[in-house]
Structure formats: C-alpha cells, structure tokens
Design a protein around this motif. Sequence first.
Motif, PDB file in Angstrom:
ATOM      1  N   TYR A   1      -1.939  -1.706  -2.926  1.00  0.00           N
ATOM      2  CA  TYR A   1      -0.837  -1.201  -3.750  1.00  0.00           C
ATOM      3  C   TYR A   1      -0.560   0.273  -3.453  1.00  0.00           C
ATOM      4  CZ  TYR A   1       2.159  -0.368  -7.760  1.00  0.00           C
ATOM      5  OH  TYR A   1       3.227  -0.040  -8.552  1.00  0.00           O
ATOM      6  N   ILE A   2      -1.611   1.063  -3.348  1.00  0.00           N
ATOM      7  CA  ILE A   2      -1.434   2.485  -3.040  1.00  0.00           C
ATOM      8  C   ILE A   2      -0.808   2.645  -1.660  1.00  0.00           C
ATOM      9  CG2 ILE A   2      -2.696   4.632  -2.549  1.00  0.00           C
ATOM     10  CD1 ILE A   2      -4.509   3.851  -4.978  1.00  0.00           C
ATOM     11  N   ASP A   3      -1.227   1.848  -0.692  1.00  0.00           N
ATOM     12  CA  ASP A   3      -0.594   1.883   0.632  1.00  0.00           C
ATOM     13  C   ASP A   3       0.890   1.537   0.518  1.00  0.00           C
ATOM     14  OD1 ASP A   3      -2.934   2.588   1.919  1.00  0.00           O
ATOM     15  OD2 ASP A   3      -3.324   0.576   2.709  1.00  0.00           O
ATOM     16  N   ALA A   4       1.207   0.511  -0.246  1.00  0.00           N
ATOM     17  CA  ALA A   4       2.594   0.049  -0.363  1.00  0.00           C
ATOM     18  C   ALA A   4       3.481   1.104  -1.018  1.00  0.00           C
ATOM     19  CB  ALA A   4       2.655  -1.258  -1.150  1.00  0.00           C
ATOM     20  N   VAL A   5       3.018   1.747  -2.080  1.00  0.00           N
ATOM     21  CA  VAL A   5       3.865   2.737  -2.743  1.00  0.00           C
ATOM     22  C   VAL A   5       3.876   4.068  -1.994  1.00  0.00           C
ATOM     23  CG1 VAL A   5       3.746   1.653  -5.016  1.00  0.00           C
ATOM     24  CG2 VAL A   5       2.107   3.431  -4.431  1.00  0.00           C
ATOM     25  N   THR A   6       2.878   4.310  -1.156  1.00  0.00           N
ATOM     26  CA  THR A   6       2.874   5.520  -0.330  1.00  0.00           C
ATOM     27  C   THR A   6       3.873   5.385   0.814  1.00  0.00           C
ATOM     28  OG1 THR A   6       0.556   5.968  -0.833  1.00  0.00           O
ATOM     29  CG2 THR A   6       1.451   7.008   1.132  1.00  0.00           C
ATOM     30  N   ASP A   7       3.933   4.206   1.411  1.00  0.00           N
ATOM     31  CA  ASP A   7       4.839   3.953   2.534  1.00  0.00           C
ATOM     32  C   ASP A   7       6.207   3.579   1.980  1.00  0.00           C
ATOM     33  OD1 ASP A   7       2.637   4.344   4.106  1.00  0.00           O
ATOM     34  OD2 ASP A   7       2.256   2.211   4.424  1.00  0.00           O
ATOM     35  N   GLU A   8       7.114   4.529   2.008  1.00  0.00           N
ATOM     36  CA  GLU A   8       8.427   4.318   1.401  1.00  0.00           C
ATOM     37  C   GLU A   8       9.192   3.153   2.004  1.00  0.00           C
ATOM     38  OE1 GLU A   8      10.606   7.982   1.192  1.00  0.00           O
ATOM     39  OE2 GLU A   8       8.884   9.058   0.386  1.00  0.00           O
TER      40      GLU A   8
ATOM     41  N   SER B   1       8.148   0.232   2.688  1.00  0.00           N
ATOM     42  CA  SER B   1       7.467  -1.047   2.492  1.00  0.00           C
ATOM     43  C   SER B   1       8.298  -2.060   1.719  1.00  0.00           C
ATOM     44  CB  SER B   1       6.117  -0.823   1.793  1.00  0.00           C
ATOM     45  OG  SER B   1       6.320  -0.304   0.492  1.00  0.00           O
ATOM     46  N   GLY B   2       9.497  -1.684   1.310  1.00  0.00           N
ATOM     47  CA  GLY B   2      10.375  -2.631   0.628  1.00  0.00           C
ATOM     48  C   GLY B   2       9.831  -3.093  -0.704  1.00  0.00           C
ATOM     49  N   HIS B   3       9.711  -4.396  -0.861  1.00  0.00           N
ATOM     50  CA  HIS B   3       9.297  -4.993  -2.134  1.00  0.00           C
ATOM     51  C   HIS B   3       7.812  -5.324  -2.173  1.00  0.00           C
ATOM     52  CE1 HIS B   3      13.488  -5.272  -3.246  1.00  0.00           C
ATOM     53  NE2 HIS B   3      13.738  -5.820  -2.068  1.00  0.00           N
ATOM     54  N   LEU B   4       7.041  -4.758  -1.267  1.00  0.00           N
ATOM     55  CA  LEU B   4       5.627  -5.113  -1.178  1.00  0.00           C
ATOM     56  C   LEU B   4       4.880  -4.808  -2.473  1.00  0.00           C
ATOM     57  CD1 LEU B   4       3.287  -6.262   0.376  1.00  0.00           C
ATOM     58  CD2 LEU B   4       2.958  -4.018   1.444  1.00  0.00           C
ATOM     59  N   GLY B   5       5.154  -3.666  -3.102  1.00  0.00           N
ATOM     60  CA  GLY B   5       4.490  -3.337  -4.371  1.00  0.00           C
ATOM     61  C   GLY B   5       4.724  -4.410  -5.417  1.00  0.00           C
ATOM     62  N   SER B   6       5.956  -4.882  -5.530  1.00  0.00           N
ATOM     63  CA  SER B   6       6.290  -5.953  -6.483  1.00  0.00           C
ATOM     64  C   SER B   6       5.602  -7.254  -6.119  1.00  0.00           C
ATOM     65  CB  SER B   6       7.801  -6.185  -6.524  1.00  0.00           C
ATOM     66  OG  SER B   6       8.462  -5.029  -6.933  1.00  0.00           O
ATOM     67  N   GLN B   7       5.562  -7.547  -4.832  1.00  0.00           N
ATOM     68  CA  GLN B   7       4.906  -8.770  -4.392  1.00  0.00           C
ATOM     69  C   GLN B   7       3.408  -8.721  -4.675  1.00  0.00           C
ATOM     70  OE1 GLN B   7       6.278  -8.650  -0.349  1.00  0.00           O
ATOM     71  NE2 GLN B   7       8.010  -9.997  -0.771  1.00  0.00           N
ATOM     72  N   LEU B   8       2.788  -7.565  -4.469  1.00  0.00           N
ATOM     73  CA  LEU B   8       1.367  -7.419  -4.777  1.00  0.00           C
ATOM     74  C   LEU B   8       1.122  -7.592  -6.273  1.00  0.00           C
ATOM     75  CD1 LEU B   8       0.547  -4.433  -2.423  1.00  0.00           C
ATOM     76  CD2 LEU B   8      -0.365  -6.762  -2.236  1.00  0.00           C
ATOM     77  N   ARG B   9       1.989  -7.010  -7.078  1.00  0.00           N
ATOM     78  CA  ARG B   9       1.873  -7.196  -8.533  1.00  0.00           C
ATOM     79  C   ARG B   9       1.969  -8.681  -8.886  1.00  0.00           C
ATOM     80  NH1 ARG B   9       4.652  -2.808 -12.313  1.00  0.00           N
ATOM     81  NH2 ARG B   9       3.943  -0.881 -11.335  1.00  0.00           N
ATOM     82  N   GLY B  10       2.913  -9.382  -8.257  1.00  0.00           N
ATOM     83  CA  GLY B  10       3.085 -10.805  -8.534  1.00  0.00           C
ATOM     84  C   GLY B  10       1.860 -11.629  -8.190  1.00  0.00           C
ATOM     85  N   PHE B  11       1.157 -11.237  -7.143  1.00  0.00           N
ATOM     86  CA  PHE B  11      -0.020 -11.991  -6.727  1.00  0.00           C
ATOM     87  C   PHE B  11      -1.265 -11.625  -7.530  1.00  0.00           C
ATOM     88  CE2 PHE B  11      -3.785 -12.632  -4.054  1.00  0.00           C
ATOM     89  CZ  PHE B  11      -3.671 -13.988  -3.800  1.00  0.00           C
ATOM     90  N   TYR B  12      -1.501 -10.342  -7.756  1.00  0.00           N
ATOM     91  CA  TYR B  12      -2.760  -9.890  -8.350  1.00  0.00           C
ATOM     92  C   TYR B  12      -2.743  -9.768  -9.875  1.00  0.00           C
ATOM     93  CZ  TYR B  12      -4.806  -8.660  -3.806  1.00  0.00           C
ATOM     94  OH  TYR B  12      -5.325  -8.699  -2.539  1.00  0.00           O
ATOM     95  N   LEU B  13      -1.569  -9.604 -10.480  1.00  0.00           N
ATOM     96  CA  LEU B  13      -1.496  -9.351 -11.922  1.00  0.00           C
ATOM     97  C   LEU B  13      -1.002 -10.586 -12.667  1.00  0.00           C
ATOM     98  CD1 LEU B  13       0.275  -5.846 -11.872  1.00  0.00           C
ATOM     99  CD2 LEU B  13      -2.157  -6.359 -11.575  1.00  0.00           C
ATOM    100  N   THR B  14      -1.505 -10.774 -13.884  1.00  0.00           N
ATOM    101  CA  THR B  14      -1.014 -11.881 -14.703  1.00  0.00           C
ATOM    102  C   THR B  14       0.439 -11.612 -15.103  1.00  0.00           C
ATOM    103  OG1 THR B  14      -1.731 -10.894 -16.792  1.00  0.00           O
ATOM    104  CG2 THR B  14      -3.319 -12.351 -15.665  1.00  0.00           C
ATOM    105  N   LYS B  15       1.140 -12.666 -15.418  1.00  0.00           N
ATOM    106  CA  LYS B  15       2.546 -12.532 -15.835  1.00  0.00           C
ATOM    107  C   LYS B  15       2.657 -11.682 -17.088  1.00  0.00           C
ATOM    108  CE  LYS B  15       6.655 -15.186 -16.912  1.00  0.00           C
ATOM    109  NZ  LYS B  15       7.256 -16.512 -17.059  1.00  0.00           N
ATOM    110  N   ASP B  16       1.766 -11.900 -18.041  1.00  0.00           N
ATOM    111  CA  ASP B  16       1.772 -11.127 -19.281  1.00  0.00           C
ATOM    112  C   ASP B  16       1.593  -9.629 -18.998  1.00  0.00           C
ATOM    113  OD1 ASP B  16       1.629 -10.768 -22.234  1.00  0.00           O
ATOM    114  OD2 ASP B  16      -0.441 -10.194 -21.758  1.00  0.00           O
TER     115      ASP B  16
END
Length: 158
Positions: free
Chosen positions: A58-65, A67-82
């Motif tokens: 996640y830190i790599d994704a938000v550091t690399d401007e 990276s497009g939607h990678l931060g959101s995709q990582l959230r979708g995979f690693y974090l619960t919907k709630d």
Amino acid sequence: MSRTSRSRTAIGALVAAALLATAGASVPAFAGSSAPPPARSGANGPAYDRVANFYGAYIDAVTDEGSGHLGSQLRGFYLTKDLRTRLAKWESREHADGVLRAQDVPRAWKVTAGDSGAGHTWSTVRLTWGSAQHPTYTYLTVQSDLATKKISDIKAKS
C-alpha cells in the motif's frame, strides 16, 4: 585399458571440466564478497504477515503516483468491506488517508504481532516519518480476523 578407452576417458574428462567451468561462469559474482546475494521470501503465514504485506504494498502504491487504482485494489483485497466503509467516512471527515492515519506517506514501516482472542488478532504498525537523522513515529493498532486474515479495523494507538 585400450588406447581407445583412454582417449574416450580423457575426452569425457575434458568435456566435464568445460561444463563445470561454464556453469561456474554463469553464477553471478558479488564484487569482493563471499556473502550470499540478498534475498526476500514469504509464505502464507500468520495474519500479521498479511498486515505487513498490505502495508508494504500500500505504501508503495500511494508513493508511486502513477500506480492508478492499485491502492483501492489493495484495500479491496486486504480489508473487510465494513472497514472500507468506515475508512471512507473517516477520510471524508479528516481529509487524510485512513489506512495511514495521515495526509502524507511514511518513509518506512514495521509490523509487530500482538495478542489474539475471540477470532481476532492485533498487530502494531509503526510508521516512520521524517529524516533518517531525525525520525518520528506513529503507531497504529490493526485488527485482523483470524478466519479470513483480512484487516477489520485500524486505529491510532493511544
């Protein structure tokens, strides 16, 4: 042993020596060091390993401007919907990144395993800010569900 057998043996030994020399030449050398090359590894281990994997990616994704939607995709995979829903509300209110609990991106991170119970485990995430000479730290408590290993809560550690 006949002369033909000795010739074949000598040729075989020369071929074997050439193959060994070629194999040795293909092994990468590290200048002036007999130490093995650096390596990283991973496994499908405990939940805090997944927390570490998430924060690193996640830190790599938000550091690399770019990276497009990678931060959101990582959230979708690693974090619960709630948790994603609660983070969106927090971020709207605080105008900061809820995963990092900050408006900026840390320069380093460290994850330490914590206690487990009632189907959950907790990890402590230390985020490093500032320069190497003058670092400052913030700490987060990250809860993961043991059954899914998904991150189900992130709070600033008090």
